[in-house]
Design an enzyme around this catalytic site. Structure first.
Site, PDB file in Angstrom:
ATOM      1  N   PRO A  62      52.474 -73.748  -3.946  1.00  0.00           N
ATOM      2  CG  PRO A  62      54.277 -73.073  -5.218  1.00  0.00           C
ATOM      3  CD  PRO A  62      53.428 -74.253  -4.910  1.00  0.00           C
ATOM      4  CD  GLU A  63      46.590 -73.131  -2.138  1.00  0.00           C
ATOM      5  OE1 GLU A  63      45.666 -72.370  -1.809  1.00  0.00           O
ATOM      6  OE2 GLU A  63      46.641 -74.317  -1.783  1.00  0.00           O
TER       7      GLU A  63
END
Length: 289
Positions: free
Chosen positions: A2-3
DNA sequence: AGGTGGACCCGAACGC
DNA sequence: TGCGTTCGGGTCCACC
Protein backbone atom coordinates in the site's frame (compact mmCIF):
# COMPACT_ATOMS: atom_id res chain seq x y z
CA UNK A 1 2.36 -2.72 -1.07
CA UNK A 2 0.00 0.00 0.00
CA UNK A 3 1.37 3.34 -1.16
CA UNK A 4 -0.57 6.55 -1.66
CA UNK A 5 -2.89 5.22 -4.40
CA UNK A 6 -3.78 2.14 -2.40
CA UNK A 7 -4.37 4.02 0.85
CA UNK A 8 -6.39 6.67 -0.98
CA UNK A 9 -8.54 3.95 -2.55
CA UNK A 10 -9.15 2.42 0.87
CA UNK A 11 -9.97 5.85 2.26
CA UNK A 12 -12.55 6.54 -0.45
CA UNK A 13 -14.25 3.20 0.10
CA UNK A 14 -14.17 3.40 3.88
CA UNK A 15 -15.33 7.00 4.26
CA UNK A 16 -19.03 6.34 3.50
CA UNK A 17 -18.93 3.25 5.70
CA UNK A 18 -17.39 4.91 8.74
CA UNK A 19 -18.40 8.55 8.76
CA UNK A 20 -21.14 9.14 11.32
CA UNK A 21 -20.72 5.66 12.78
CA UNK A 22 -19.77 4.89 16.37
CA UNK A 23 -17.19 2.29 17.37
CA UNK A 24 -19.34 0.08 19.58
CA UNK A 25 -16.84 -2.64 20.39
CA UNK A 26 -13.18 -2.95 19.47
CA UNK A 27 -11.02 -6.05 19.66
CA UNK A 28 -7.27 -5.87 19.09
CA UNK A 29 -5.65 -9.27 19.20
CA UNK A 30 -2.06 -8.45 18.30
CA UNK A 31 0.06 -6.43 20.69
CA UNK A 32 2.36 -5.42 17.85
CA UNK A 33 -0.41 -3.27 16.41
CA UNK A 34 -0.42 -0.81 19.28
CA UNK A 35 3.06 -1.36 20.71
CA UNK A 36 4.24 -0.13 23.13
CA UNK A 37 0.70 0.49 24.37
CA UNK A 38 -1.52 -2.28 25.68
CA UNK A 39 -3.90 -3.30 22.85
CA UNK A 40 -6.75 -3.92 25.27
CA UNK A 41 -6.45 -0.43 26.70
CA UNK A 42 -6.32 1.14 23.23
CA UNK A 43 -9.36 -0.86 22.20
CA UNK A 44 -11.24 0.39 25.27
CA UNK A 45 -10.28 3.99 24.48
CA UNK A 46 -11.69 3.59 20.97
CA UNK A 47 -15.07 2.29 22.12
CA UNK A 48 -17.69 4.99 22.05
CA UNK A 49 -15.80 7.22 19.62
CA UNK A 50 -17.86 8.49 16.71
CA UNK A 51 -16.22 9.01 13.32
CA UNK A 52 -16.27 12.51 11.88
CA UNK A 53 -14.02 12.01 8.87
CA UNK A 54 -11.87 9.40 7.17
CA UNK A 55 -8.77 11.25 6.05
CA UNK A 56 -5.34 10.45 4.63
CA UNK A 57 -1.85 11.90 4.78
CA UNK A 58 0.78 10.11 2.72
CA UNK A 59 0.37 6.43 3.55
CA UNK A 60 -1.40 7.12 6.85
CA UNK A 61 -5.12 6.49 6.99
CA UNK A 62 -6.52 8.92 9.55
CA UNK A 63 -9.83 8.17 11.21
CA UNK A 64 -10.81 11.48 12.80
CA UNK A 65 -13.33 11.29 15.61
CA UNK A 66 -15.82 13.92 16.72
CA UNK A 67 -13.87 14.12 19.98
CA UNK A 68 -10.92 15.48 18.03
CA UNK A 69 -8.87 12.37 18.62
CA UNK A 70 -7.65 10.41 15.62
CA UNK A 71 -6.73 6.82 14.89
CA UNK A 72 -3.72 6.62 12.57
CA UNK A 73 -3.69 3.34 10.68
CA UNK A 74 -0.56 2.46 8.74
CA UNK A 75 -0.88 -0.65 6.58
CA UNK A 76 2.89 -0.91 5.98
CA UNK A 77 3.32 -3.81 3.58
CA UNK A 78 0.51 -6.27 3.96
CA UNK A 79 -2.19 -4.61 6.03
CA UNK A 80 -5.76 -4.41 4.75
CA UNK A 81 -9.17 -3.36 6.04
CA UNK A 82 -12.29 -5.31 5.19
CA UNK A 83 -15.88 -4.26 5.73
CA UNK A 84 -18.83 -6.58 6.00
CA UNK A 85 -21.99 -7.41 7.88
CA UNK A 86 -21.37 -8.57 11.42
CA UNK A 87 -20.21 -12.17 11.50
CA UNK A 88 -20.21 -12.46 7.71
CA UNK A 89 -16.47 -12.05 7.23
CA UNK A 90 -14.85 -15.47 6.72
CA UNK A 91 -12.40 -16.79 9.32
CA UNK A 92 -8.89 -15.50 8.76
CA UNK A 93 -5.75 -16.49 10.65
CA UNK A 94 -4.24 -13.10 9.76
CA UNK A 95 -7.05 -11.01 11.23
CA UNK A 96 -5.65 -9.03 14.14
CA UNK A 97 -8.40 -6.55 14.98
CA UNK A 98 -12.12 -6.01 14.54
CA UNK A 99 -14.21 -2.87 15.01
CA UNK A 100 -17.93 -3.35 15.50
CA UNK A 101 -19.97 -0.39 14.30
CA UNK A 102 -23.36 0.84 15.54
CA UNK A 103 -25.06 -0.08 12.26
CA UNK A 104 -24.38 -3.79 12.70
CA UNK A 105 -21.39 -4.01 10.40
CA UNK A 106 -17.74 -4.84 11.13
CA UNK A 107 -14.43 -3.49 9.95
CA UNK A 108 -11.70 -6.12 10.21
CA UNK A 109 -7.97 -5.58 10.04
CA UNK A 110 -5.78 -8.27 8.46
CA UNK A 111 -2.01 -8.16 8.16
CA UNK A 112 0.11 -11.13 7.11
CA UNK A 113 3.50 -9.71 8.03
CA UNK A 114 2.27 -7.76 11.05
CA UNK A 115 4.19 -4.59 10.29
CA UNK A 116 1.11 -2.39 10.40
CA UNK A 117 0.34 -0.01 13.26
CA UNK A 118 -2.67 1.56 14.95
CA UNK A 119 -1.96 4.73 16.87
CA UNK A 120 -4.61 6.67 18.78
CA UNK A 121 -3.63 10.30 19.16
CA UNK A 122 -5.07 13.09 21.28
CA UNK A 123 -6.42 16.12 19.39
CA UNK A 124 -3.40 18.32 20.03
CA UNK A 125 -0.95 15.66 18.85
CA UNK A 126 -2.39 14.62 15.49
CA UNK A 127 -1.00 17.26 13.16
CA UNK A 128 2.31 17.44 14.99
CA UNK A 129 2.81 13.70 14.69
CA UNK A 130 1.87 13.51 11.02
CA UNK A 131 3.70 16.62 9.88
CA UNK A 132 6.90 15.49 11.53
CA UNK A 133 6.90 12.37 9.36
CA UNK A 134 5.19 13.30 6.14
CA UNK A 135 5.87 16.07 3.63
CA UNK A 136 3.50 17.75 1.19
CA UNK A 137 0.64 15.95 -0.50
CA UNK A 138 1.67 15.47 -4.14
CA UNK A 139 -1.89 15.46 -5.45
CA UNK A 140 -2.95 18.64 -3.67
CA UNK A 141 -3.79 21.43 -6.12
CA UNK A 142 -1.25 23.65 -4.40
CA UNK A 143 1.65 21.24 -4.89
CA UNK A 144 4.20 22.83 -7.24
CA UNK A 145 7.47 21.80 -8.82
CA UNK A 146 9.26 24.38 -6.69
CA UNK A 147 8.14 22.53 -3.53
CA UNK A 148 9.86 19.43 -4.84
CA UNK A 149 12.90 21.48 -5.91
CA UNK A 150 13.23 22.90 -2.39
CA UNK A 151 13.34 19.40 -0.95
CA UNK A 152 15.88 18.10 -3.44
CA UNK A 153 18.37 20.93 -3.65
CA UNK A 154 20.34 19.93 -0.57
CA UNK A 155 20.13 16.17 -1.03
CA UNK A 156 23.14 14.29 -2.28
CA UNK A 157 21.39 10.92 -2.02
CA UNK A 158 20.18 9.15 -5.19
CA UNK A 159 16.94 10.71 -6.41
CA UNK A 160 15.10 7.47 -5.75
CA UNK A 161 16.21 7.44 -2.11
CA UNK A 162 15.18 11.09 -1.81
CA UNK A 163 11.63 10.55 -3.07
CA UNK A 164 11.21 7.42 -0.95
CA UNK A 165 11.81 9.70 2.04
CA UNK A 166 8.28 10.53 3.16
CA UNK A 167 9.30 14.05 4.18
CA UNK A 168 10.34 14.87 0.62
CA UNK A 169 6.87 14.17 -0.70
CA UNK A 170 4.06 12.20 0.91
CA UNK A 171 3.09 8.69 -0.09
CA UNK A 172 5.60 7.59 -2.73
CA UNK A 173 6.86 4.05 -2.12
CA UNK A 174 9.05 1.66 -4.05
CA UNK A 175 6.62 0.98 -6.87
CA UNK A 176 5.50 4.50 -7.72
CA UNK A 177 9.04 5.83 -7.26
CA UNK A 178 10.22 3.61 -10.11
CA UNK A 179 7.16 4.42 -12.20
CA UNK A 180 7.61 8.18 -11.71
CA UNK A 181 11.32 8.10 -12.55
CA UNK A 182 10.56 6.19 -15.74
CA UNK A 183 7.94 8.75 -16.74
CA UNK A 184 10.37 11.58 -16.03
CA UNK A 185 13.20 9.74 -17.79
CA UNK A 186 15.54 10.14 -14.84
CA UNK A 187 18.05 7.50 -13.73
CA UNK A 188 17.27 6.39 -10.16
CA UNK A 189 20.89 6.84 -9.02
CA UNK A 190 21.14 10.47 -10.11
CA UNK A 191 22.18 12.56 -7.08
CA UNK A 192 19.03 14.50 -6.16
CA UNK A 193 20.70 17.89 -5.97
CA UNK A 194 22.07 17.64 -9.52
CA UNK A 195 18.66 17.56 -11.18
CA UNK A 196 18.09 20.60 -13.35
CA UNK A 197 14.91 22.70 -13.24
CA UNK A 198 13.42 20.92 -16.23
CA UNK A 199 14.10 17.54 -14.71
CA UNK A 200 12.50 18.57 -11.41
CA UNK A 201 9.46 19.81 -13.32
CA UNK A 202 9.27 16.55 -15.22
CA UNK A 203 9.57 14.57 -12.00
CA UNK A 204 6.93 16.66 -10.27
CA UNK A 205 4.54 15.96 -13.13
CA UNK A 206 5.56 12.30 -13.31
CA UNK A 207 4.95 11.67 -9.60
CA UNK A 208 1.46 13.11 -9.89
CA UNK A 209 0.67 11.19 -13.05
CA UNK A 210 1.98 7.89 -11.71
CA UNK A 211 -0.03 8.25 -8.49
CA UNK A 212 -3.19 9.30 -10.32
CA UNK A 213 -2.87 6.36 -12.70
CA UNK A 214 -2.69 4.11 -9.62
CA UNK A 215 -5.80 5.65 -8.09
CA UNK A 216 -7.74 5.32 -11.35
CA UNK A 217 -7.11 1.57 -11.22
CA UNK A 218 -7.95 1.45 -7.50
CA UNK A 219 -4.39 0.66 -6.57
CA UNK A 220 -2.24 -2.32 -7.41
CA UNK A 221 -2.75 -5.81 -6.05
CA UNK A 222 0.51 -7.76 -6.21
CA UNK A 223 -0.36 -10.13 -3.42
CA UNK A 224 -2.08 -8.94 -0.27
CA UNK A 225 -3.61 -5.56 -1.05
CA UNK A 226 -7.41 -5.60 -1.09
CA UNK A 227 -10.18 -3.04 -1.23
CA UNK A 228 -12.52 -2.95 1.80
CA UNK A 229 -15.01 -5.12 -0.12
CA UNK A 230 -12.36 -7.76 -0.80
CA UNK A 231 -11.82 -6.68 -4.40
CA UNK A 232 -8.45 -6.19 -6.04
CA UNK A 233 -6.83 -3.20 -7.70
CA UNK A 234 -5.56 -3.45 -11.25
CA UNK A 235 -2.82 -0.81 -11.51
CA UNK A 236 -0.18 -3.54 -11.67
CA UNK A 237 -1.26 -4.28 -15.25
CA UNK A 238 -0.16 -0.79 -16.26
CA UNK A 239 3.23 -0.66 -14.60
CA UNK A 240 5.88 0.56 -17.01
CA UNK A 241 8.92 -0.78 -15.17
CA UNK A 242 8.17 -2.14 -11.69
CA UNK A 243 8.69 -5.90 -11.66
CA UNK A 244 9.27 -5.98 -15.43
CA UNK A 245 12.95 -6.91 -15.60
CA UNK A 246 13.91 -8.16 -19.09
CA UNK A 247 10.69 -6.98 -20.71
CA UNK A 248 10.88 -4.31 -23.43
CA UNK A 249 10.50 -0.67 -22.44
CA UNK A 250 7.14 0.74 -23.60
CA UNK A 251 8.93 3.79 -24.98
CA UNK A 252 11.99 2.40 -26.72
CA UNK A 253 11.94 -1.39 -26.57
CA UNK A 254 15.16 -1.75 -24.58
CA UNK A 255 14.91 -4.50 -21.95
CA UNK A 256 14.11 -3.13 -18.50
CA UNK A 257 17.03 -3.50 -16.10
CA UNK A 258 16.98 -4.16 -12.36
CA UNK A 259 19.46 -2.72 -9.86
CA UNK A 260 19.50 -1.96 -6.14
CA UNK A 261 19.07 1.58 -4.90
CA UNK A 262 18.76 2.53 -1.25
CA UNK A 263 18.44 -1.17 -0.46
CA UNK A 264 15.39 -1.52 -2.71
CA UNK A 265 14.80 -3.45 -5.90
CA UNK A 266 14.77 -0.82 -8.63
CA UNK A 267 13.60 -1.22 -12.22
CA UNK A 268 14.36 1.29 -14.95
CA UNK A 269 15.04 1.61 -18.67
CA UNK A 270 18.79 1.83 -19.30
CA UNK A 271 18.19 3.70 -22.57
CA UNK A 272 15.47 6.20 -21.59
CA UNK A 273 16.83 6.90 -18.12
CA UNK A 274 20.46 7.75 -18.73
CA UNK A 275 22.83 8.44 -15.88
CA UNK A 276 24.41 11.87 -15.38
CA UNK A 277 27.37 11.33 -17.73
CA UNK A 278 24.98 11.26 -20.66
CA UNK A 279 22.63 13.97 -19.43
CA UNK A 280 23.28 17.47 -20.68
CA UNK A 281 25.73 19.14 -18.32
CA UNK A 282 24.36 21.96 -16.25
CA UNK A 283 25.66 24.22 -13.55
CA UNK A 284 25.78 22.46 -10.23
CA UNK A 285 25.13 23.98 -6.87
CA UNK A 286 28.36 24.65 -5.04
CA UNK A 287 29.22 22.00 -2.53
CA UNK A 288 32.55 21.50 -0.86
CA UNK A 289 33.11 17.79 -1.18
C1' DA B 1 24.28 15.62 9.96
C1' DG B 2 22.89 13.40 6.08
C1' DG B 3 23.15 8.82 4.35
C1' DT B 4 23.16 3.89 4.84
C1' DG B 5 22.06 -0.61 6.43
C1' DG B 6 19.97 -3.76 9.81
C1' DA B 7 15.79 -5.15 12.37
C1' DC B 8 11.21 -6.25 12.37
C1' DC B 9 7.85 -10.05 9.89
C1' DC B 10 6.24 -14.04 7.06
C1' DG B 11 4.98 -16.28 2.73
C1' DA B 12 6.65 -17.15 -1.71
C1' DA B 13 10.24 -18.12 -4.69
C1' DC B 14 14.45 -20.16 -5.28
C1' DG B 15 18.29 -23.62 -5.08
C1' DC B 16 20.32 -27.95 -4.32
C1' DT C 1 9.94 -34.13 -3.80
C1' DG C 2 11.57 -31.83 0.07
C1' DC C 3 13.76 -28.81 2.84
C1' DG C 4 16.71 -24.98 3.93
C1' DT C 5 17.76 -20.28 2.25
C1' DT C 6 16.87 -15.93 0.27
C1' DC C 7 14.06 -12.14 -0.83
C1' DG C 8 11.29 -8.06 -0.18
C1' DG C 9 9.45 -3.75 1.52
C1' DG C 10 7.97 0.88 5.16
C1' DT C 11 9.69 2.81 8.86
C1' DC C 12 12.60 3.36 12.79
C1' DC C 13 17.00 3.43 14.74
C1' DA C 14 21.94 2.76 15.33
C1' DC C 15 26.06 3.86 13.35
C1' DC C 16 29.43 6.06 10.22
Amino acid sequence: MPELPEVETVRRRLAPVLEGRTFVEVEIADARLTRPLDPVEVARELEGERVALVDRRGKYLIVRFESGRALLVHLRMTGSLLHGERGQLPDDPHRHAVVRLDDGSDVAYRDVRRFGTWLLLEPADVDTYVNARVGREPLAAAYRARHLAEQLESRRAPIKAAILDQRTVAGVGNIYADEALWRAQIHPLTPASTLGPDEVKALHRAIRQALQAGIRRQGSTLRDYRLPDGGTGSAQHEFKVYGRGGEPCDRCGTPIDKIRVAGRGTWYCPSCQLYSASRPSRSRRQSSV
